[in-house]
Scaffold this active site. Structure first.
Site, PDB file in Angstrom:
ATOM      1  N   LYS A  28     -12.453   0.046   0.714  1.00  0.00           N
ATOM      2  CA  LYS A  28     -11.777   0.905  -0.292  1.00  0.00           C
ATOM      3  C   LYS A  28     -12.261   1.374  -1.464  1.00  0.00           C
ATOM      4  CE  LYS A  28      -7.211   0.081   1.987  1.00  0.00           C
ATOM      5  NZ  LYS A  28      -7.871   0.021   3.128  1.00  0.00           N
ATOM      6  N   HIS A  61      -5.846  -3.595  -1.594  1.00  0.00           N
ATOM      7  CA  HIS A  61      -5.710  -2.492  -2.526  1.00  0.00           C
ATOM      8  C   HIS A  61      -5.963  -2.758  -3.927  1.00  0.00           C
ATOM      9  CE1 HIS A  61      -4.778   0.834   0.011  1.00  0.00           C
ATOM     10  NE2 HIS A  61      -4.012   0.099   0.873  1.00  0.00           N
ATOM     11  N   SER A 102       0.820  -1.243  -0.098  1.00  0.00           N
ATOM     12  CA  SER A 102       0.032   0.022  -0.053  1.00  0.00           C
ATOM     13  C   SER A 102       0.794   1.412   0.149  1.00  0.00           C
ATOM     14  CB  SER A 102      -1.025   0.076   1.443  1.00  0.00           C
ATOM     15  OG  SER A 102      -0.272  -0.106   2.506  1.00  0.00           O
TER      16      SER A 102
END
Length: 406
Positions: free
Chosen positions: A242, A211, A183
């Protein structure tokens, strides 16, 4: 003694201020989106959110959330094996499994909990867990909780991983744990090589794809699709907070036997409230959007390519890659904080990252691109980076941004 403790904490906090490592929290007063309003009333462009697909305030997602509140209520008030499981939770688990190409899925209140409840549940003193050095803090903490032999390998270094696997050859079970995308750098894990080594040394493979799920790979399924190793991954953890709407919640997907055992023994699942039903229902709507259109995925990658090229041409040092995480490397923590503050004055919301979030001497501004950004947003950000970068001596003077981009 009590006051001495308080004084000690105050002294340590003051030291953070002096070294530029103190982390402040900015207050926003609008919805999370490409252009946000902060507490002083200014509108700025957000370039540091995990809102990769721009779904945090997507009209269809918000409408699904409102409908879910009316139908399912606000919360479950307990854990699932005590208070019951709503049908919407089971439906979401099935949809995630199908989307990821896994056999089964278990929901958690966060991916941090998913990782925290994974390793100690599956591994004992006879086993080994082998973890990438740049793995997320939740993996690190989860590994600390288990009694297995713990080994680490240098980031994405397959030779070092093989050494660790050889060291663990006499253990009962071996589990390789890696982020799908690291990340702080946007580096994609070398899953094909990891899977090859896992096959050679009879190890399981676990990937935290927080991610990546939603936009990496042809259909947005994640790094295992991006690398064409969907059928070679044993365990995947991830977040709903996310790209998949930006709210909260996490999950573990994998082989049916693994998920069944987690339901019986994983402590964050057994002792923490289940995911709010409104998030479960809304996440299903996110899945519907991803499976019917790739428009947002394409827009995200086009934006990322454009912005990365612009920063490179300006002369900034970037971590190479193609992920929408685009770190601007600065080294010095004070410089990173100063640059972030100056960029905010230019209308660009970014954060300086420094130790302990990143290694000492590796301070940076981690920009993150969204499908919600327009080209005008990207151009404004590039112009601001050019202005501030020149003022602080990070990059050389240029005649104009337009000439650089041409």
């Amino acid at each position: 003694m009590t006051q001495d403790f308080f004084n000690y904490l105050q002294q340590e906090t003051n030291q953070l201020h002096q070294t530029g490592l103190y982390k402040t929290e900015r207050v926003i007063t609008s919805q999370q989106q490409a252009a946000i309003t902060i507490s002083d009333g200014a509108e700025v462009l957000n370039f540091c959110a995990n809102n990769y697909l721009g779904l945090a305030n997507h009209p269809a997602i918000m409408a699904a959330a409102k409908e879910a509140i009316d139908h399912y209520g606000f919360g479950m008030s307990s854990v699932r094996f005590i208070c019951g499981t709503q049908d919407i939770h089971k439906t979401l688990e099935t949809r995630i499994s199908q989307f990821l190409g896994m056999e089964d899925t278990i929901l958690y209140s966060s991916c941090f909990d998913a990782n925290g409840g994974l390793f100690e549940t599956l591994l004992g003193t006879e086993d080994a867990v082998i973890s990438d050095t740049l793995n997320h803090a939740s993996i690190i903490d989860g590994v600390r909780l288990c009694k297995a032999k713990r080994l680490r390998y240098n980031n994405n270094d397959m030779n070092d991983l093989e050494k660790a696997l050889k060291e663990a050859k006499d253990c009962r079970f071996r589990l390789i744990a890696t982020d799908g995308v690291f990340s702080m750098d946007g580096i994609v894990a070398n899953l094909p090589a990891i899977c090859d080594l896992a096959d050679r040394y009879d190890a399981l493979v676990m990937v935290d794809d927080s991610h990546a799920v939603g936009f990496m790979g042809k259909n947005g399924r994640g790094t295992h699709e991006y690398h064409n190793v969907i059928d070679r991954i044993d365990i995947m953890t991830g977040t709903l907070g996310k790209a998949l709407g930006g709210a909260s919640g996490g999950y573990t997907s994998g082989k049916r036997e693994i998920i069944t055992w987690l339901r019986q023994r994983s402590r964050p699942y057994l002792f923490s409230n289940t995911l709010a039903p409104v998030i479960a229902a809304t996440s299903i709507k996110v899945m519907d959007l991803l499976e019917t259109s790739h428009e947002l995925i394409k827009k995200l990658h086009d934006n990322s390519t454009y912005f990365r090229k612009g920063l490179t041409q300006l002369g900034f040092e970037l971590v190479p890659g193609e992920h929408p995480i685009i770190p601007v490397m600065l080294g010095d923590a004070k410089l990173a904080k100063t640059m972030a503050d100056e960029l905010l004055k230019q209308g660009i919301y970014v954060i300086g990252f420094s130790y302990p979030v990143v290694p000492l001497g590796k301070a940076r501004i981690r920009t993150q691109i969204s499908a919600a950004h327009t080209q005008q947003h990207l151009d404004k950000a590039l112009a601001a980076f050019a202005t501030v970068g020149q003022q602080l001596g990070v990059i050389k003077q240029h005649e104009s941004l337009s000439k650089i981009k041409s």
